[in-house]
Design an enzyme around this catalytic site. Structure first.
Site, mmCIF file in Angstrom:
data_model
loop_
_atom_site.group_PDB
_atom_site.id
_atom_site.type_symbol
_atom_site.label_atom_id
_atom_site.label_comp_id
_atom_site.label_asym_id
_atom_site.label_seq_id
_atom_site.Cartn_x
_atom_site.Cartn_y
_atom_site.Cartn_z
ATOM 1 N N LEU A 135 4.333 32.326 -5.216
ATOM 2 C CA LEU A 135 4.397 32.937 -6.549
ATOM 3 C C LEU A 135 5.446 32.210 -7.403
ATOM 4 C CD1 LEU A 135 3.508 35.230 -8.499
ATOM 5 C CD2 LEU A 135 5.344 36.624 -7.530
ATOM 6 N N PRO A 138 9.536 26.512 -10.043
ATOM 7 C CA PRO A 138 10.891 26.029 -10.362
ATOM 8 C C PRO A 138 11.472 26.694 -11.620
ATOM 9 C CG PRO A 138 9.479 24.187 -9.741
ATOM 10 C CD PRO A 138 8.600 25.405 -9.748
ATOM 11 N N THR A 168 8.693 30.666 1.644
ATOM 12 C CA THR A 168 8.936 30.913 3.072
ATOM 13 C C THR A 168 7.677 30.561 3.869
ATOM 14 O OG1 THR A 168 10.441 32.700 2.485
ATOM 15 C CG2 THR A 168 9.585 32.716 4.743
ATOM 16 N N LEU A 247 4.402 42.432 -3.689
ATOM 17 C CA LEU A 247 5.873 42.500 -3.616
ATOM 18 C C LEU A 247 6.326 43.910 -3.262
ATOM 19 C CD1 LEU A 247 6.998 40.294 -6.662
ATOM 20 C CD2 LEU A 247 6.465 39.614 -4.324
ATOM 21 N N GLU A 371 12.528 38.536 -3.556
ATOM 22 C CA GLU A 371 11.780 39.796 -3.726
ATOM 23 C C GLU A 371 12.328 40.642 -4.874
ATOM 24 O OE1 GLU A 371 9.127 40.918 -2.681
ATOM 25 O OE2 GLU A 371 8.607 39.710 -0.954
#
Ligand code: TGC
Ligand code: FAD
Length: 391
Positions: A135, A138, A168, A247, A371
């Site tokens: 998601l 940068p 991740t 999320l 998160e």
């Protein structure tokens, strides 16, 4: 098998036999398989991937999703207790489980076609396959709605271009759930796409030099004219709400997980305080250290009660995203504070790898940021209270 020191309000008595059994099974796994290796893996900057098939056998991935897709079909308190025990080992291990279960399996379950569910969910549940969730970009972290990644429909193909950052499991994933703005001739929307490793134009590169979550892979993803079949899209996804719903699932797990990290720090500090002698007596007999212990226990107990009630709301289908924000925000901050207090109580030894607080303290700095940062969750609560957006 309740932790006398960290179950001050006897929550254990409120758990069902199944919830206790699930917790104790994962607790034993973490004691036997994770704790002996985790410090070394963390110092090496290595995710202990050898553990994931074993955790898959235990059924921890997507454990609150239905059995018909190869998942454990557990209630949300049992699921939360799994997260707690994994993070008692290391936040990196819980991160893997959060991503695999809440950010990859959940969107396939919630927004995928029946074929996508049958293809991916059983393999992800056993960790035969690994997933990641792309998601963040940068230039669009807290504000994912501004994402630049685009999927354009050209004939019977989607063409994906863009990049993701801080992902991740990115370099070890067999499948990436990638969020992109779509242009299929109609209105612009945001959709999820399943992008398999090895698809031409898709590459993943690990981000090096982390002082936090060292036992976890964090990667940049790049998409250059990646051609995807039309059925790579998650058909029921649409708009920013879809990734935000994922999320909510992951933040729920984090609210539980961070209690585990805090418990590990507190228990070690408590033991240490009873054996470390200074000025003729154990430091645990000094008033300042007793206040620290009381503070740590209070923070852990509050976090447990929040997580438990949140779990009850989730199981009743009544949980609201703002409640999850409060829980994530409070429990991560509490765990950060407990880890720091434990580290300080242990003096010089507190910085050594053979003790857990410094590792947890460093890990939790990432958890504070990912998160939804601590600040973003404050603004979500502020908006819920006032009706005014301060983003
Ligand atoms: P906004 O207009 O507020 O919302 C758009 C629509 O979505 C709904 N919504 C949610 N639905 C479910 N769960 C949530 N948590 C939701 N939050 C909002 C909302 O009701 C609305 O629905 P509708 O029907 O009215 O259209 O959107 P916004 O662009 O103003 O953004 C709001 C904001 C800032 C809160 C959001 O962008 C946000 O949460 N930002 C933080 C980004 C973030 O958390 N990124 C995490 C990336 S993944 C990650 O970090 C993984 S770490 C690895 C691990 O977990 O271990
Ligand atoms: P920014 O958004 O640039 O924020 C910088 C600072 O500004 C923060 O203090 C923030 O709170 C503050 N700020 C931002 N907006 C406001 C505002 N409106 N008002 C006041 N203050 C504000 N993302 C994924 O998609 N998938 C993953 O798997 C994933 N894993 C991650 C793993 C790690 C180890 C880390 C560190 C991050 C991971 N992330 C992942 C990304 C994570 O979600 C983002 O880092 C996070 O959302 C914050 O974005 P940012 O880092 O760009 O910070």
């Amino acid at each position: 098998m309740a932790y006398a020191g960290t179950d001050f309000f006897d929550l254990d008595a409120s758990l069902t036999p199944e919830q206790r059994q699930v917790r104790d099974t994962v607790r034993a796994f973490v004691d036997e398989r994770v704790l002996p290796i985790i410090e070394e893996a963390w110092l090496e900057g290595r995710f202990p991937g050898e553990l994931t098939p074993l955790l898959g056998e235990l059924g921890v991935f997507g454990a609150n999703l239905p059995e018909e897709y190869g998942c454990a079909g557990l209630d949300n308190i049992a699921y939360g207790l799994i997260m707690q025990e994994l993070e008692r080992g290391d936040s990196g291990l819980r991160s893997f489980a959060s991503v695999q279960g809440s950010l990859v399996m959940y969107p396939i379950y919630a927004f995928g076609s029946e074929e996508q569910r049958r293809t991916w969910l059983p393999a992800l549940a056993t960790a035969q396959k690994t997933g990641c969730f792309g998601l963040t970009e940068p230039d669009y972290g807290s504000n994912p709605g501004g994402m630049l990644t685009r999927a354009r429909k050209r004939g019977d193909r989607w063409i994906l271009n863009g990049s993701k950052m801080w992902i991740t499991n990115g370099s070890r994933a067999d499948v990436a759930v990638v969020w992109a703005k779509t242009d299929d001739g109609d209105e612009e929307s945001i959709r999820g796409f399943l992008v398999e490793r090895g698809t031409p134009g898709f590459s993943a590169r690990d981000q090096k030099g982390k002082h936090s979550l060292r036992a976890s892979d964090t990667s940049e993803l790049a998409f250059v004219d990646v051609e995807l079949p039309l059925d790579a899209m998650l058909p029921e996804s649409g708009a920013l709400k879809s990734p935000l719903m994922c999320l909510t699932q992951a933040r729920y797990g984090i609210a539980w997980g961070t209690i585990g990290a805090a418990m590990a720090c507190f228990e070690q500090a408590l033991d240490y305080s009873k054996t470390r002698v200074m000025f003729g007596g154990p430091i645990g007999g000094k008033q300042i250290q007793q206040e620290r212990l009381a503070e740590m226990l209070t923070e852990i107990t509050k976090a447990q009660l929040i997580a438990y009630q949140l779990g009850r709301l989730k199981d009743a289908g009544m949980m609201k995203p703002a409640q999850v924000s409060l829980a994530k925000r409070n429990n991560v901050d509490a765990a950060c504070n407990v880890a720091r207090m434990a580290r300080r109580m242990m003096g010089g030894n507190g910085i050594l790898a053979e003790y857990v607080p410094m590792r947890h303290m460093a890990n939790l700095e990432s958890v504070y940021t990912y998160e939804g940062t601590h600040d973003i969750h404050a603004l979500i609560l502020g908006q819920a209270l006032t009706g005014i957006s301060a983003f």
